[in-house]
Write an enzyme that holds these catalytic residues in place. Structure first.
Site, PDB file in Angstrom:
ATOM      1  N   THR A  35       0.844  -1.204   0.000  1.00  0.00           N
ATOM      2  CA  THR A  35       0.000   0.000   0.000  1.00  0.00           C
ATOM      3  C   THR A  35       0.878   1.253   0.000  1.00  0.00           C
ATOM      4  OG1 THR A  35      -1.447  -1.327   1.431  1.00  0.00           O
ATOM      5  CG2 THR A  35      -2.134   0.927   1.000  1.00  0.00           C
ATOM      6  N   GLY A  86       1.007   1.788   5.656  1.00  0.00           N
ATOM      7  CA  GLY A  86      -0.043   0.773   5.719  1.00  0.00           C
ATOM      8  C   GLY A  86      -0.099   0.117   7.094  1.00  0.00           C
ATOM      9  N   ALA A  87      -0.922  -0.929   7.190  1.00  0.00           N
ATOM     10  CA  ALA A  87      -1.029  -1.687   8.446  1.00  0.00           C
ATOM     11  C   ALA A  87      -1.485  -3.102   8.110  1.00  0.00           C
ATOM     12  CB  ALA A  87      -2.026  -1.028   9.389  1.00  0.00           C
ATOM     13  N   GLY A  99       4.309  -4.521  10.619  1.00  0.00           N
ATOM     14  CA  GLY A  99       5.528  -5.328  10.608  1.00  0.00           C
ATOM     15  C   GLY A  99       5.432  -6.570   9.766  1.00  0.00           C
ATOM     16  N   GLY A 100       4.308  -6.703   9.039  1.00  0.00           N
ATOM     17  CA  GLY A 100       4.200  -7.839   8.123  1.00  0.00           C
ATOM     18  C   GLY A 100       5.363  -7.873   7.133  1.00  0.00           C
ATOM     19  N   GLU A 107       9.749   1.930  10.976  1.00  0.00           N
ATOM     20  CA  GLU A 107       8.428   2.558  10.847  1.00  0.00           C
ATOM     21  C   GLU A 107       8.051   3.273  12.142  1.00  0.00           C
ATOM     22  OE1 GLU A 107       6.455  -0.596   7.664  1.00  0.00           O
ATOM     23  OE2 GLU A 107       6.133  -0.907   9.782  1.00  0.00           O
TER      24      GLU A 107
HETATM   25  C1  5RP Z   1       5.594  -3.400   6.841  1.00  0.00           C
HETATM   26  C2  5RP Z   1       4.260  -2.991   7.341  1.00  0.00           C
HETATM   27  C3  5RP Z   1       3.185  -2.787   6.320  1.00  0.00           C
HETATM   28  O1  5RP Z   1       2.662  -1.518   6.482  1.00  0.00           O
HETATM   29  C4  5RP Z   1       2.116  -3.806   6.523  1.00  0.00           C
HETATM   30  O2  5RP Z   1       2.701  -5.097   6.472  1.00  0.00           O
HETATM   31  C5  5RP Z   1       1.017  -3.696   5.456  1.00  0.00           C
HETATM   32  O3  5RP Z   1       1.530  -4.068   4.220  1.00  0.00           O
HETATM   33  P1  5RP Z   1       0.639  -4.072   2.913  1.00  0.00           P
HETATM   34  O4  5RP Z   1       0.346  -2.652   2.590  1.00  0.00           O
HETATM   35  O5  5RP Z   1       1.532  -4.736   1.881  1.00  0.00           O
HETATM   36  O6  5RP Z   1      -0.592  -4.878   3.191  1.00  0.00           O
HETATM   37  O7  5RP Z   1       4.019  -2.813   8.496  1.00  0.00           O
HETATM   38  O8  5RP Z   1       6.473  -3.653   7.889  1.00  0.00           O
END
Ligand code: 5RP
Length: 222
Positions: A35, A86-87, A99-100, A107
């Site tokens: 995102t 994002g989250a 943190g995905g 961050e």
């Molecule tokens: C990375 C994050 C991202 O914001 C979270 O994993 C969301 O990722 P995406 O926008 O690909 O769904 O925290 O460390």
């Protein structure tokens, strides 16, 4: 709309918000993930308006530079009016699990400096109670087993993220099975474990605004 189209819509809404809130010459904080990548792409046409960006990961730094957006060292920057990221999960109080992508520490640092944290997410990320998404915890490698035992005592099941090293040279434990009813308390509790660098709960400093992508358009919460 596809999930990518929802992400693109919130990314564009965030770029518009930044153009409204951040003065010309400002430095923008930029998050990590798919995102956030759409946000970088939406920011690119406006790049001459800003002095540059602070990146929350090496991947983000590369993408910003690929668009010709100057990337500054956070130590050289005093003021970031807006941080956009994002989250993995977000609740109605705008607490988040992040943190995905493994970039949680940088961050959280950039978010701590920013005046306004704008969370951008597709509708699937909004939850009543966080914890279905495993909570990422960045740990110093020699403390991995100790931290895992302490996290198990809190009721979670920590799983080492395979073949992954953070930008800071550390490991990630993804903690499954937590029902997070007190995000602020749990964030503080996990930070107390020796060997933990950061955990992915963003509750002590939640988002200020959530731009949520839905089939009916971008919802503003906060
Ligand atoms: C990375 C994050 C991202 O914001 C979270 O994993 C969301 O990722 P995406 O926008 O690909 O769904 O925290 O460390």
């Amino acid at each position: 709309m596809t999930q990518d189209e929802l992400k693109q819509a919130v990314a564009q809404a965030a770029a518009d918000y930044v153009a409204e809130k951040a003065p010309a010459g400002a430095i923008i904080g930029v998050g990590t993930g798919s995102t956030a990548n759409f946000f970088i792409d939406a920011l690119a046409p406006l790049k001459d308006r800003y002095r540059g960006a602070v990146a929350s990961s090496e991947a983000t730094r590369k993408r910003l530079e690929g668009h010709g957006i100057p990337v500054l060292d956070l130590n050289e920057v005093e003021h970031i009016p807006v941080y956009v990221d994002g989250a993995d999960e977000v609740d109605a109080g705008l607490n988040m699990i992040k943190g995905g992508g493994g970039a949680l520490t940088r961050e959280k640092i950039v978010a701590a400096v920013a005046d306004i944290f704008v969370c951008i997410a597709d509708g699937s990320k909004l939850v009543d109670t966080m914890g279905k998404f495993p909570l990422p915890v960045e740990v110093i490698p020699m403390a991995r087993a100790h931290v895992a035992r302490q996290l198990a005592k809190l009721g979670g099941k920590p799983v080492l993220r395979e073949d992954f090293v953070t930008d800071n040279g550390n490991l990630i434990l993804d903690v499954h099975g937590l029902a997070i009813t007190d995000p602020k308390g749990l964030e503080a509790q996990i930070n107390q474990i020796v060997g933990v660098v950061t955990n992915g709960l963003f509750a002590v400093r939640p988002a200020n605004l959530l731009l949520l992508g839905t089939a009916d358009g971008v919802r503003r919460i906060g």
